[in-house]
Design a protein around this motif. Structure first.
Motif, PDB file in Angstrom:
ATOM      1  N   LEU A  44      37.798  38.717  33.634  1.00  0.00           N
ATOM      2  CA  LEU A  44      36.626  37.554  33.361  1.00  0.00           C
ATOM      3  C   LEU A  44      36.877  36.250  32.754  1.00  0.00           C
ATOM      4  O   LEU A  44      36.146  35.291  33.312  1.00  0.00           O
ATOM      5  CB  LEU A  44      35.425  37.837  32.131  1.00  0.00           C
ATOM      6  N   ALA A  45      38.521  35.864  32.985  1.00  0.00           N
ATOM      7  CA  ALA A  45      38.798  34.805  32.789  1.00  0.00           C
ATOM      8  C   ALA A  45      40.168  34.721  33.809  1.00  0.00           C
ATOM      9  O   ALA A  45      41.208  34.852  33.258  1.00  0.00           O
ATOM     10  CB  ALA A  45      40.278  35.020  31.401  1.00  0.00           C
ATOM     11  N   PRO A  46      40.008  34.770  34.565  1.00  0.00           N
ATOM     12  CA  PRO A  46      40.860  34.590  36.216  1.00  0.00           C
ATOM     13  C   PRO A  46      41.392  33.899  36.479  1.00  0.00           C
ATOM     14  O   PRO A  46      42.743  34.079  36.959  1.00  0.00           O
ATOM     15  CB  PRO A  46      39.618  34.561  37.066  1.00  0.00           C
ATOM     16  N   HIS A  47      41.524  32.417  36.275  1.00  0.00           N
ATOM     17  CA  HIS A  47      42.210  31.394  35.949  1.00  0.00           C
ATOM     18  C   HIS A  47      43.544  31.977  35.402  1.00  0.00           C
ATOM     19  O   HIS A  47      44.815  31.877  35.533  1.00  0.00           O
ATOM     20  CB  HIS A  47      41.928  30.111  35.752  1.00  0.00           C
ATOM     21  N   THR A  48      43.311  32.461  34.198  1.00  0.00           N
ATOM     22  CA  THR A  48      44.599  32.690  32.815  1.00  0.00           C
ATOM     23  C   THR A  48      44.913  34.112  33.303  1.00  0.00           C
ATOM     24  O   THR A  48      46.537  34.271  33.607  1.00  0.00           O
ATOM     25  CB  THR A  48      44.342  32.803  31.947  1.00  0.00           C
TER      26      THR A  48
ATOM     27  N   GLY B  99      39.406  44.569  37.920  1.00  0.00           N
ATOM     28  CA  GLY B  99      38.548  45.244  37.485  1.00  0.00           C
ATOM     29  C   GLY B  99      38.570  46.600  36.520  1.00  0.00           C
ATOM     30  O   GLY B  99      39.494  47.011  36.198  1.00  0.00           O
ATOM     31  N   VAL B 100      37.657  46.767  36.485  1.00  0.00           N
ATOM     32  CA  VAL B 100      37.054  47.834  35.813  1.00  0.00           C
ATOM     33  C   VAL B 100      37.466  49.272  36.497  1.00  0.00           C
ATOM     34  O   VAL B 100      38.516  50.017  35.755  1.00  0.00           O
ATOM     35  CB  VAL B 100      35.428  48.480  35.712  1.00  0.00           C
ATOM     36  N   GLU B 101      37.606  49.058  37.715  1.00  0.00           N
ATOM     37  CA  GLU B 101      38.657  50.307  38.393  1.00  0.00           C
ATOM     38  C   GLU B 101      39.834  50.309  38.178  1.00  0.00           C
ATOM     39  O   GLU B 101      40.959  51.338  37.930  1.00  0.00           O
ATOM     40  CB  GLU B 101      38.071  50.171  40.208  1.00  0.00           C
ATOM     41  N   LEU B 102      40.531  48.907  38.259  1.00  0.00           N
ATOM     42  CA  LEU B 102      42.101  49.108  37.475  1.00  0.00           C
ATOM     43  C   LEU B 102      42.663  50.287  36.383  1.00  0.00           C
ATOM     44  O   LEU B 102      42.624  50.403  35.630  1.00  0.00           O
ATOM     45  CB  LEU B 102      42.144  48.073  37.488  1.00  0.00           C
ATOM     46  N   SER B 103      40.927  49.466  35.727  1.00  0.00           N
ATOM     47  CA  SER B 103      41.133  50.318  33.654  1.00  0.00           C
ATOM     48  C   SER B 103      41.186  51.134  34.390  1.00  0.00           C
ATOM     49  O   SER B 103      42.097  52.052  33.049  1.00  0.00           O
ATOM     50  CB  SER B 103      40.167  49.418  32.841  1.00  0.00           C
ATOM     51  N   GLN B 104      40.602  52.052  34.954  1.00  0.00           N
ATOM     52  CA  GLN B 104      39.915  53.361  35.103  1.00  0.00           C
ATOM     53  C   GLN B 104      41.252  53.777  35.619  1.00  0.00           C
ATOM     54  O   GLN B 104      41.488  54.937  34.763  1.00  0.00           O
ATOM     55  CB  GLN B 104      38.677  54.123  35.689  1.00  0.00           C
ATOM     56  N   GLU B 105      41.822  54.017  36.534  1.00  0.00           N
ATOM     57  CA  GLU B 105      42.649  53.915  37.215  1.00  0.00           C
ATOM     58  C   GLU B 105      43.625  54.068  35.973  1.00  0.00           C
ATOM     59  O   GLU B 105      44.823  55.101  36.237  1.00  0.00           O
ATOM     60  CB  GLU B 105      43.580  53.236  38.033  1.00  0.00           C
ATOM     61  N   LEU B 106      44.537  53.024  35.384  1.00  0.00           N
ATOM     62  CA  LEU B 106      45.285  52.839  34.134  1.00  0.00           C
ATOM     63  C   LEU B 106      45.491  54.418  33.692  1.00  0.00           C
ATOM     64  O   LEU B 106      46.649  54.912  32.416  1.00  0.00           O
ATOM     65  CB  LEU B 106      45.654  51.448  33.416  1.00  0.00           C
TER      66      LEU B 106
ATOM     67  N   MET C  53      47.553  27.775  43.974  1.00  0.00           N
ATOM     68  CA  MET C  53      47.351  28.265  43.827  1.00  0.00           C
ATOM     69  C   MET C  53      46.149  29.368  44.118  1.00  0.00           C
ATOM     70  O   MET C  53      45.656  29.074  43.536  1.00  0.00           O
ATOM     71  CB  MET C  53      47.803  29.003  42.750  1.00  0.00           C
ATOM     72  N   SER C  54      45.812  30.932  44.225  1.00  0.00           N
ATOM     73  CA  SER C  54      44.599  31.149  44.602  1.00  0.00           C
ATOM     74  C   SER C  54      43.998  31.629  43.484  1.00  0.00           C
ATOM     75  O   SER C  54      45.025  32.241  42.706  1.00  0.00           O
ATOM     76  CB  SER C  54      44.239  32.130  45.867  1.00  0.00           C
ATOM     77  N   HIS C  55      42.961  31.738  42.848  1.00  0.00           N
ATOM     78  CA  HIS C  55      42.457  32.030  41.551  1.00  0.00           C
ATOM     79  C   HIS C  55      41.789  33.098  41.595  1.00  0.00           C
ATOM     80  O   HIS C  55      41.139  33.484  40.733  1.00  0.00           O
ATOM     81  CB  HIS C  55      42.326  31.129  40.564  1.00  0.00           C
ATOM     82  N   ALA C  56      41.599  34.092  43.466  1.00  0.00           N
ATOM     83  CA  ALA C  56      40.514  34.915  43.308  1.00  0.00           C
ATOM     84  C   ALA C  56      41.447  35.873  42.751  1.00  0.00           C
ATOM     85  O   ALA C  56      42.665  36.693  42.962  1.00  0.00           O
ATOM     86  CB  ALA C  56      40.557  35.531  44.553  1.00  0.00           C
ATOM     87  N   LEU C  57      41.232  37.015  42.181  1.00  0.00           N
ATOM     88  CA  LEU C  57      42.683  38.659  41.333  1.00  0.00           C
ATOM     89  C   LEU C  57      42.249  39.406  43.429  1.00  0.00           C
ATOM     90  O   LEU C  57      41.144  39.394  43.793  1.00  0.00           O
ATOM     91  CB  LEU C  57      40.800  38.920  40.601  1.00  0.00           C
ATOM     92  N   PRO C  58      43.495  39.332  42.949  1.00  0.00           N
ATOM     93  CA  PRO C  58      43.586  40.705  43.651  1.00  0.00           C
ATOM     94  C   PRO C  58      43.124  42.336  43.812  1.00  0.00           C
ATOM     95  O   PRO C  58      42.179  42.404  42.879  1.00  0.00           O
ATOM     96  CB  PRO C  58      44.930  40.466  44.020  1.00  0.00           C
ATOM     97  N   GLN C  59      42.686  42.687  44.877  1.00  0.00           N
ATOM     98  CA  GLN C  59      41.908  44.349  44.741  1.00  0.00           C
ATOM     99  C   GLN C  59      43.241  45.131  44.004  1.00  0.00           C
ATOM    100  O   GLN C  59      44.456  45.002  43.646  1.00  0.00           O
ATOM    101  CB  GLN C  59      42.247  45.304  46.311  1.00  0.00           C
ATOM    102  N   ILE C  60      42.011  46.106  43.722  1.00  0.00           N
ATOM    103  CA  ILE C  60      42.864  47.521  42.707  1.00  0.00           C
ATOM    104  C   ILE C  60      44.129  48.096  43.495  1.00  0.00           C
ATOM    105  O   ILE C  60      44.047  48.132  44.241  1.00  0.00           O
ATOM    106  CB  ILE C  60      41.852  48.086  42.671  1.00  0.00           C
TER     107      ILE C  60
END
Length: 467
Positions: A152-156, A179-186, A1-8
């Motif tokens: 900041l805790a990408p695996h979790t 990241g921050v962009e997603l938080s702003q959208e939400l 399983m990849s631990h890279a976070l998906p795009q917004i």
């Protein structure tokens, strides 16, 4: 399983998710006791099934030892779910309240109802526990939720996405990573409740965004939580419990003792006890101790490194930049204007400041914003009452640190700049509920005194009824 976070998440996809959650909530599907209980049981089953995955993710993100991870993250989640399952029916039950004569023969009750669509934004320091704990409250109260873990805790974060999104319908619970962009959208959308755990600075941003929609918030923030040690403390036990509370998770705990105020007469003895305790728990070379958690990232490591003034290091102070490790560090000779006293430390650095007496300690604490936690070490009941009665703080312990969080019967939350609202146990249920006031009147009797026209005799009766 990849631990890279998906795009917004694309805005249109987010709006579609919000619409689906609105429709699902409005259908009433989440409101029954049976449904809520089933979802809590499923959450427990998922947690048990993936306990090894959770431990591995926490190790990769923060180098948490398995026992520490269970104590401070997984075990707390198990206990919170068990408590909710045990008491949910009682929490949901409408509560009868008294009714004054002015509304006779009416009966009154308070009916808890779910707030609706919730947004839960969680931090990186306890990335599993501080995400799932509010989710338990949202489920118990009958809400739907969008959950945004810390990048900041990408695996979790990636694991949480897998655990929630593969086991719960998106119209009910959905984890979104970014990241921050997603938080702003939400935050640009309207929610029925926002639950945020993190820094005071970001908490202000959350509150500002929520205010545009008059959205209620639970803000679990932080601050400089003091620890007071008086002449009447048992110093060996005091040192043991301060070291436990301060250096758990390498000090990256919102309720960790931020600094110690100690009465002059026991200052040197306390420092010696603290030094012994650090050596006992972490060894003579803590940087080689595989149970020492790491600092979350390079930015926080550098920030903490700048707070450590070599000339004021009493014990420890060494670091390993390659592994993002800082050994437990005691600082003395610290002044209130020093950098280490200008912000919440949130790391394994503990300033120790002598004070003349408890009155000086209180004046020192009152010079800061109201703290999230306060700890007093003293065997004198009068000193206990003095501090509890004169200093405002979110919660805390007498002769211990952190452990008020382990009791689900106690609310956990801040006051003033350290937070708004509380949770844990029934307080989590309450955080995600509205207390609906309901008055049920009869029609067989109808007191005429409340109706027009107003005459003197009606006023006399009202004065008797409304004393």
């Amino acid at each position: 399983m990849s631990h890279a976070l998906p795009q917004i998440t694309a805005p249109l996809l987010l709006d579609d998710l919000i619409k689906r959650q609105d429709q699902y909530f409005q259908s009433g599907a989440t409101r029954s006791y049976e449904f809520r209980r089933q979802q809590l049981q499923k959450l427990m089953q998922v947690a048990h099934l993936h306990e090894r995955d959770i431990l591995d993710a926490l190790s990769k993100d923060l180098r948490k030892h398995e026992t520490e991870a269970f104590l401070a993250e997984i075990g707390i989640v198990y206990a919170e779910i068990s408590d909710a399952l045990k008491h949910l029916k009682r929490w949901m039950k409408p509560r009868k309240v008294g009714s004054p004569l002015t509304v006779f023969p009416a009966r009154s009750r308070i009916v808890p109802e779910p707030l609706g669509r919730s947004l839960i934004i969680s931090p990186w320091n306890y990335p599993y526990q501080l995400t799932i704990a509010p989710v338990i409250g949202a489920i118990a109260a009958g809400n739907v939720a969008v959950i945004k873990p810390s990048e900041l805790a990408p695996h979790t974060a990636v694991l949480l996405e897998k655990l929630i999104n593969e086991n719960f319908a998106p119209e009910y619970l959905r984890v979104l990573n970014g990241g921050v962009e997603l938080s702003q959208e939400l935050l640009s959308r309207r929610w029925d409740h926002i639950f945020f755990t993190g820094s005071t600075a970001v908490g202000k941003v959350i509150a500002s965004a929520a205010a545009k929609h008059l959205t209620p918030c639970t803000l679990e923030l932080g601050g400089k939580s003091p620890c007071l040690v008086t002449r009447k403390a048992n110093l060996d036990v005091t040192a043991r419990r301060i070291i436990f509370g301060k250096f758990l998770n390498a000090g990256q705990t919102c309720v960790a003792p931020d600094y110690v105020l100690v009465e002059d007469g026991v200052h040197d003895a306390l420092i010696e006890a603290l030094r012994r305790e650090i050596t006992l728990r972490f060894g003579t070379d803590p940087l080689r101790n595989e149970q020492l958690p790491r600092i979350i990232n390079e930015r926080h490591f550098q920030r903490l490194s700048r707070l450590i003034e070599p000339g004021k290091v009493n014990f420890g102070g060494r670091s390993d930049p390659g592994q993002l490790l800082i050994e437990p560090t005691l600082m003395t000779g610290v002044q209130i204007h020093d950098p280490v006293m200008q912000e919440e430390i949130f790391g394994p650095v503990l300033p120790i400041i002598p004070v003349k007496d408890l009155e000086e300690a209180k004046r020192f604490i009152l010079g800061f914003e109201k703290p999230l936690a306060l700890y007093l070490f003293s065997d004198d009941a009068a000193e206990h009452q003095d501090i509890i009665g004169s200093v405002s703080f979110g919660g805390g312990c007498i002769n211990d640190t952190l452990m008020h969080l382990a009791n689900p019967n106690l609310p956990f939350g801040g006051v003033g700049a350290s937070g708004l609202g509380a949770y844990h146990g029934q307080f989590s249920f309450d955080a995600f509920s509205h207390k609906k006031a309901v008055l049920v009147n009869g029609t067989s009797m109808d007191l005429p005194v409340r109706y027009f026209p107003w005459i003197r005799s009606k006023e006399k009766v009202l004065r008797l009824l409304m004393k």
